[in-house]
Motif scaffolding. Structure first.
Motif, PDB file in Angstrom:
ATOM      1  N   ALA A  20       0.842  -1.198   0.000  1.00  0.00           N
ATOM      2  CA  ALA A  20       0.000   0.000   0.000  1.00  0.00           C
ATOM      3  C   ALA A  20       0.878   1.250   0.000  1.00  0.00           C
ATOM      4  CB  ALA A  20      -0.927  -0.012   1.212  1.00  0.00           C
ATOM      5  N   LEU A  21       1.952   1.224   0.790  1.00  0.00           N
ATOM      6  CA  LEU A  21       2.885   2.355   0.834  1.00  0.00           C
ATOM      7  C   LEU A  21       3.559   2.544  -0.527  1.00  0.00           C
ATOM      8  CD1 LEU A  21       4.214   4.433   2.827  1.00  0.00           C
ATOM      9  CD2 LEU A  21       6.095   2.784   3.029  1.00  0.00           C
ATOM     10  N   LEU A  22       3.970   1.441  -1.143  1.00  0.00           N
ATOM     11  CA  LEU A  22       4.592   1.517  -2.470  1.00  0.00           C
ATOM     12  C   LEU A  22       3.618   2.070  -3.505  1.00  0.00           C
ATOM     13  CD1 LEU A  22       6.563  -1.848  -2.436  1.00  0.00           C
ATOM     14  CD2 LEU A  22       7.588   0.412  -2.728  1.00  0.00           C
ATOM     15  N   HIS A  23       2.357   1.724  -3.362  1.00  0.00           N
ATOM     16  CA  HIS A  23       1.350   2.232  -4.295  1.00  0.00           C
ATOM     17  C   HIS A  23       1.255   3.751  -4.214  1.00  0.00           C
ATOM     18  CE1 HIS A  23      -2.374   2.778  -6.488  1.00  0.00           C
ATOM     19  NE2 HIS A  23      -2.885   3.379  -5.424  1.00  0.00           N
ATOM     20  N   VAL A  24       1.190   4.273  -2.989  1.00  0.00           N
ATOM     21  CA  VAL A  24       1.130   5.729  -2.825  1.00  0.00           C
ATOM     22  C   VAL A  24       2.400   6.364  -3.362  1.00  0.00           C
ATOM     23  CG1 VAL A  24       0.966   7.613  -1.168  1.00  0.00           C
ATOM     24  CG2 VAL A  24      -0.393   5.543  -0.828  1.00  0.00           C
ATOM     25  N   ALA A  25       3.545   5.765  -3.036  1.00  0.00           N
ATOM     26  CA  ALA A  25       4.821   6.317  -3.502  1.00  0.00           C
ATOM     27  C   ALA A  25       4.899   6.346  -5.025  1.00  0.00           C
ATOM     28  CB  ALA A  25       5.978   5.498  -2.931  1.00  0.00           C
ATOM     29  N   SER A  26       4.287   5.355  -5.681  1.00  0.00           N
ATOM     30  CA  SER A  26       4.314   5.333  -7.146  1.00  0.00           C
ATOM     31  C   SER A  26       3.534   6.495  -7.737  1.00  0.00           C
ATOM     32  CB  SER A  26       3.754   4.001  -7.667  1.00  0.00           C
ATOM     33  OG  SER A  26       2.349   3.910  -7.473  1.00  0.00           O
ATOM     34  N   GLN A  27       2.506   6.965  -7.002  1.00  0.00           N
ATOM     35  CA  GLN A  27       1.758   8.126  -7.470  1.00  0.00           C
ATOM     36  C   GLN A  27       2.655   9.372  -7.468  1.00  0.00           C
ATOM     37  OE1 GLN A  27      -1.443   7.130  -8.451  1.00  0.00           O
ATOM     38  NE2 GLN A  27      -0.512   5.213  -7.754  1.00  0.00           N
ATOM     39  N   PHE A  28       3.472   9.478  -6.431  1.00  0.00           N
ATOM     40  CA  PHE A  28       4.420  10.596  -6.354  1.00  0.00           C
ATOM     41  C   PHE A  28       5.460  10.492  -7.465  1.00  0.00           C
ATOM     42  CE2 PHE A  28       2.437  11.089  -2.332  1.00  0.00           C
ATOM     43  CZ  PHE A  28       2.696  12.376  -1.901  1.00  0.00           C
ATOM     44  N   ALA A  29       5.946   9.288  -7.711  1.00  0.00           N
ATOM     45  CA  ALA A  29       6.954   9.108  -8.760  1.00  0.00           C
ATOM     46  C   ALA A  29       6.383   9.465 -10.121  1.00  0.00           C
ATOM     47  CB  ALA A  29       7.446   7.658  -8.761  1.00  0.00           C
ATOM     48  N   GLY A  30       5.120   9.063 -10.366  1.00  0.00           N
ATOM     49  CA  GLY A  30       4.488   9.395 -11.636  1.00  0.00           C
ATOM     50  C   GLY A  30       4.323  10.897 -11.818  1.00  0.00           C
ATOM     51  N   ALA A  31       3.948  11.575 -10.733  1.00  0.00           N
ATOM     52  CA  ALA A  31       3.793  13.030 -10.817  1.00  0.00           C
ATOM     53  C   ALA A  31       5.126  13.711 -11.098  1.00  0.00           C
ATOM     54  CB  ALA A  31       3.192  13.547  -9.514  1.00  0.00           C
ATOM     55  N   LYS A  32       6.181  13.240 -10.431  1.00  0.00           N
ATOM     56  CA  LYS A  32       7.505  13.835 -10.653  1.00  0.00           C
ATOM     57  C   LYS A  32       7.990  13.583 -12.076  1.00  0.00           C
ATOM     58  CE  LYS A  32       8.844  13.503  -5.793  1.00  0.00           C
ATOM     59  NZ  LYS A  32       9.668  12.781  -4.787  1.00  0.00           N
ATOM     60  N   ALA A  33       7.721  12.380 -12.582  1.00  0.00           N
ATOM     61  CA  ALA A  33       8.139  12.060 -13.956  1.00  0.00           C
ATOM     62  C   ALA A  33       7.408  12.934 -14.964  1.00  0.00           C
ATOM     63  CB  ALA A  33       7.881  10.581 -14.254  1.00  0.00           C
ATOM     64  N   ALA A  34       6.183  13.307 -14.631  1.00  0.00           N
ATOM     65  CA  ALA A  34       5.380  14.118 -15.552  1.00  0.00           C
ATOM     66  C   ALA A  34       5.884  15.556 -15.672  1.00  0.00           C
ATOM     67  CB  ALA A  34       3.920  14.116 -15.106  1.00  0.00           C
ATOM     68  N   THR A  35       6.799  15.971 -14.786  1.00  0.00           N
ATOM     69  CA  THR A  35       7.359  17.325 -14.909  1.00  0.00           C
ATOM     70  C   THR A  35       8.166  17.469 -16.195  1.00  0.00           C
ATOM     71  OG1 THR A  35       9.327  16.727 -13.609  1.00  0.00           O
ATOM     72  CG2 THR A  35       7.443  17.638 -12.408  1.00  0.00           C
ATOM     73  N   ASP A  36       8.650  16.347 -16.737  1.00  0.00           N
ATOM     74  CA  ASP A  36       9.370  16.396 -18.014  1.00  0.00           C
ATOM     75  C   ASP A  36       8.455  16.807 -19.158  1.00  0.00           C
ATOM     76  OD1 ASP A  36      11.667  15.577 -16.745  1.00  0.00           O
ATOM     77  OD2 ASP A  36      11.482  13.466 -17.347  1.00  0.00           O
ATOM     78  N   PHE A  37       7.141  16.711 -18.922  1.00  0.00           N
ATOM     79  CA  PHE A  37       6.186  17.013 -19.985  1.00  0.00           C
ATOM     80  C   PHE A  37       5.306  18.215 -19.631  1.00  0.00           C
ATOM     81  CE2 PHE A  37       7.080  12.468 -19.697  1.00  0.00           C
ATOM     82  CZ  PHE A  37       7.714  12.270 -20.918  1.00  0.00           C
ATOM     83  N   GLY A  38       5.775  19.026 -18.687  1.00  0.00           N
ATOM     84  CA  GLY A  38       5.110  20.285 -18.411  1.00  0.00           C
ATOM     85  C   GLY A  38       4.356  20.398 -17.111  1.00  0.00           C
TER      86      GLY A  38
END
Length: 476
Positions: free
Chosen positions: A54-72
């Motif tokens: 469950a913790l990894l799932h939440v953390a993956s949401q943060f990782a996805g958001a950070k990765a999306a900074t490359d696209f604006g």
């Protein structure tokens, strides 16, 4: 002798629930005992698999958001840790509702007892002042996290995977994690993604030393990508304060919290093992390959068995145990068809026999290496770093059978399942050659090496000549 029960199971974790549940299902009078109602569900529900995923799932949401900074996309800040843990506990409660003493008793008809159990005789258990007896007793008493035993250890609060999910109330600023196994890797990545400054100390030369070298190297690179500072061949020599460690190579390191994940020890204290003639050696309950302790009427499964400490390891132990309890022919504990997954990003998933096991058993095998760098789905979804290793048996009789393998990729634990099924059924790897996969699912990589091997046969002059003759004969 008249017994109060057919079966007594001590410990209501994955192993105990499985043992008592099956016994009750076939109509045996079974008792399941644990020291508290909260402990029903065991480490996996309360401290391990479920909260960490469950913790990894939440953390993956943060990782996805950070990765999306490359696209604006613009994001900043850290996780609200109270909300993160509220989510973790909420998901645990969904599962726990099915594993309470009351619900388990209702579902299976098991005599569920909350209290501290102690062996007080050959086939006797005392709990809450009540003496119970049974034909067979199963110890599913679990394990406890190991702690660092170094000078100054009393100065620090050593967090572990048990305390961190129930007592930690704030996101650590500087988190020091000690250990190089699955727990330390998963939590390193999770906390780094949530916003902690994470340092990972590994005693050896690499992480995940039970998996192939390349898999540990791939994961180490991805952890660094997430901001984890990995220091290999490094150990804590001592603590000089509540927030400072001296390392064995002479450096000092400051931290706000320290998480220790250096393995687990079998629980042997306070169970009354000595009263029932159950021996303990080197901190483990002595048990043979049939799960029998030195008391022939008492068995050890799950973490109490002291070998593979996984929830699905407990499932395997239960399967073996019940075959042995119900059949005149006993089967030995074996790991030739076992599997495990480290649920990081990427996942590291292993199944079947490892290279070390194959070499030890003298099996003649071929190693197939399949990088994912040119796989279409890996290119599209940016995981060309992935890798697949397969071990295939050589020889005429049984040659070509899949023996084991390991994969590094997102969702690798799901992707290897068809490979593990082939290995479990004793089928040849070539069975995948003509399977049609929807394009471009990631699991197509499982087939690539099989098709490459088949295509290689077409390069043989003899095979090519035969196929040309067949074509011309059919189409004159």
């Amino acid at each position: 002798m008249k017994y109060t029960h057919d079966l007594i199971v001590i410990g209501a974790g994955a192993a105990g629930l499985g043992a008592a549940g099956f016994g009750s299902t076939i109509g045996l009078k079974a008792a399941l005992i644990d020291k508290s109602a909260k402990n029903f569900g065991g480490d996996c529900l309360n401290y391990g698999c479920i909260p960490s995923k469950a913790l990894l799932h939440v953390a993956s949401q943060f990782a996805g958001a950070k990765a999306a900074t490359d696209f604006g996309l613009r994001v900043d800040g850290k996780a609200d840790f109270k909300k993160v843990m509220a989510y973790v506990h909420q998901q645990q409660d969904v599962i726990r509702a099915l594993e309470t003493p009351e619900q388990f008793a209702k579902n299976y008809g098991t005599d569920t007892i909350v209290g501290t159990a102690e062996l007080t005789g050959d086939r006797e258990v005392t709990v809450n002042g009540r003496k119970l007896t049974a034909r067979k007793i199963v110890l599913a008493t679990g394990s406890v996290p190991r702690q660092l035993d170094v000078p100054g250890a009393d100065l620090v609060k050593q967090w572990d995977n048990e305390s961190i999910f129930w007592e930690l109330e704030e996101l650590p600023e500087k988190l020091l994690i000690v250990g190089g196994g699955p727990i330390s890797c998963e939590l390193s990545q999770a906390f780094a993604r949530l916003g902690s400054q994470v340092t990972l100390l590994v005693r050896g030369e690499r992480i995940l030393d039970k998996d192939p070298d390349i898999m540990g190297n791939i994961l180490a690179e991805r952890l660094r990508h997430d901001g984890v500072d990995i220091q290999f061949e490094t150990e804590v020599a001592s603590f000089t304060s509540a927030t400072q460690a001296e390392l064995k190579h002479g450096k000092s390191l400051e931290f706000s919290h320290i998480l220790v994940a250096i393995g687990r020890s079998v629980r042997t204290k306070g169970i009354g093992l000595e009263n029932a003639g159950v021996e303990v050696k080197d901190g483990k309950i002595v048990a043979d390959a049939y799960y029998r302790t030195t008391n022939k009427n008492i068995f050890a499964i799950g973490d109490a068995y002291g070998r593979e400490m996984f929830s699905h390891g407990a499932e395997k132990h239960n399967t073996d145990l019940w075959i042995n309890l119900l059949s005149p022919v006993d089967i030995k504990h074996k790991l030739n068809k076992f599997t495990w997954v480290t649920f990081t990003d990427p996942e590291i998933a292993q199944f079947g026999l490892t290279k070390e096991q194959l070499d030890e058993q003298g099996i003649n095998y071929e190693t197939i290496e399949q990088p994912l760098e040119h796989d279409d789905r890996a290119v599209a979804a940016d995981f060309q770093y992935g890798h697949l290793i397969l071990y295939v048996k050589k020889g005429l009789f049984g040659g070509g059978k899949l023996l084991g393998g390991c994969m590094a990729a997102p969702a690798a634990g799901e992707m290897i399942q068809e490979l593990h099924l082939l290995q479990t059924l004793g089928k040849k790897y070539s069975k995948l050659t003509n399977k049609i996969y929807a394009y471009p699912v990631a699991s197509r990589i499982n087939q690539k090496a099989a098709r490459d091997r088949a295509a290689g046969q077409l390069e043989s002059p003899v095979v090519a000549r035969g196929l040309r003759a067949a074509f011309r004969l059919q189409h004159r």
